[in-house]
Motif scaffolding. Structure first.
Motif, mmCIF file in Angstrom:
data_model
loop_
_atom_site.group_PDB
_atom_site.id
_atom_site.type_symbol
_atom_site.label_atom_id
_atom_site.label_comp_id
_atom_site.label_asym_id
_atom_site.label_seq_id
_atom_site.Cartn_x
_atom_site.Cartn_y
_atom_site.Cartn_z
ATOM 1 N N UNK A 34 31.540 10.787 65.980
ATOM 2 C CA UNK A 34 32.643 11.392 66.183
ATOM 3 C C UNK A 34 32.533 12.681 66.212
ATOM 4 N N UNK A 35 33.040 13.433 67.297
ATOM 5 C CA UNK A 35 32.920 15.113 67.270
ATOM 6 C C UNK A 35 34.270 15.841 66.593
ATOM 7 N N UNK A 36 35.479 15.179 67.141
ATOM 8 C CA UNK A 36 36.320 15.684 66.603
ATOM 9 C C UNK A 36 37.671 14.848 67.139
ATOM 10 N N UNK A 37 38.951 14.662 66.423
ATOM 11 C CA UNK A 37 40.015 14.001 66.790
ATOM 12 C C UNK A 37 41.262 14.816 66.712
ATOM 13 N N UNK A 38 42.190 14.357 67.478
ATOM 14 C CA UNK A 38 43.632 15.314 67.549
ATOM 15 C C UNK A 38 44.658 14.301 67.031
ATOM 16 N N UNK A 39 45.714 14.418 66.420
ATOM 17 C CA UNK A 39 46.667 13.525 66.419
ATOM 18 C C UNK A 39 48.046 14.463 66.960
ATOM 19 N N UNK A 40 48.784 14.061 67.766
ATOM 20 C CA UNK A 40 49.909 14.815 68.324
ATOM 21 C C UNK A 40 49.607 16.105 68.733
ATOM 22 N N UNK A 41 48.413 16.125 69.469
ATOM 23 C CA UNK A 41 47.740 17.309 70.028
ATOM 24 C C UNK A 41 47.204 18.421 69.108
ATOM 25 N N UNK A 42 47.362 17.890 67.535
ATOM 26 C CA UNK A 42 46.700 19.016 66.823
ATOM 27 C C UNK A 42 45.379 18.565 66.221
ATOM 28 N N UNK A 43 44.466 19.357 66.117
ATOM 29 C CA UNK A 43 43.162 18.895 65.537
ATOM 30 C C UNK A 43 43.170 18.555 64.137
ATOM 31 N N UNK A 44 42.510 17.255 63.741
ATOM 32 C CA UNK A 44 42.871 16.840 62.411
ATOM 33 C C UNK A 44 41.465 16.840 61.761
ATOM 34 N N UNK A 45 40.311 16.711 62.441
ATOM 35 C CA UNK A 45 38.932 16.489 61.843
ATOM 36 C C UNK A 45 37.900 16.830 62.918
#
Lengths: 115, 118
Positions: A45-56
């Protein structure tokens, strides 16, 4: 019902060039993920978003990588400048919190080759 | 951190026979989800089956079933009546039930390449 859409499917570029990968998640999904697959490191995993906001974004390898999600239906992963070691298959996936295990649905991937 | 181990880099099965792919994982959490994904040569990642850790009953999806042993942290995939179209790389994956602290990410094993022979 369209799945996750990624473009381009294949990208060949020269070292030092900027590369932009694009993703359209499944409509209604509120999570979006970027993964990278290589022979040496497997799927990560590189990155993930929730509701358009980067989370991790702890998986983003270095400052040359950046990701944005300006709206619920579009995300980009940018590499600037690109290097040969960035050659990999990049997957985008999306999921919906309202569905129990929140299965992640993957796009077809973008095969990036940096020469 | 959670880890997922697939100790069989390659497996072969005769068409119409049954094969079992192994997966073990390490976690300190009690609530999580486990998945098997299939990746054919087209490289598309396809969800095959999922298991919720709080459920004792093993998941089944047509010819695909799992043997989930929570205490042993084992999650094997059984494919019955193997077909040529089952030939692919199979990945075992773990996801925490937490949605905070990066808990929503999938942690993948290294994969098992399944060959189906006539």
């Amino acid at each position: 019902d369209a799945g996750v859409i990624q473009s381009p499917r294949h990208e060949v570029t020269e070292m030092g060039q900027e590369v932009t990968l694009r993703c359209k998640p499944i409509s209604g999904h509120d999570y979006l993920f970027w993964y990278r697959q290589t022979m040496m490191r497997g799927l990560e995993l590189l990155i993930y978003f929730n509701n358009n906001v980067p989370i991790d974004d702890s998986g983003m390898p270095e400052d040359r990588f950046s990701a944005k999600m300006p709206n619920a239906s579009f995300s980009t992963l940018k590499i600037q400048p690109s290097e040969p070691r960035d050659s990999a298959v990049y997957f985008c996936a999306s999921s919906f919190r309202g569905q129990g295990p929140y299965e992640q649905y993957f796009g077809p991937g973008t095969r990036l080759t940096v020469t | 951190a959670q880890t997922v181990t697939q100790s069989q880099p390659e497996m072969s099965v005769q068409e119409a026979e049954t094969v079992t792919l192994s997966c073990t994982y390490d976690t300190s959490e009690s609530d999580y989800y486990l998945f098997w994904y299939k990746q054919p040569p087209s490289r598309q990642m396809i969800l095959v089956i999922r298991q919720e850790a709080y459920k004792q009953q093993n998941a089944t999806e047509n010819r695909f079933s799992v043997n989930f042993q929570k205490a042993a942290k084992s999650f094997s995939l059984k494919i019955s009546d193997s077909q040529l179209g089952d030939a692919a790389m199979y990945f075992c994956a773990y996801r925490s039930a937490k949605l905070t602290g990066g808990g929503n990410k999938l942690t993948f094993g290294t994969g098992t390449q399944l060959k189906v022979e006539l």
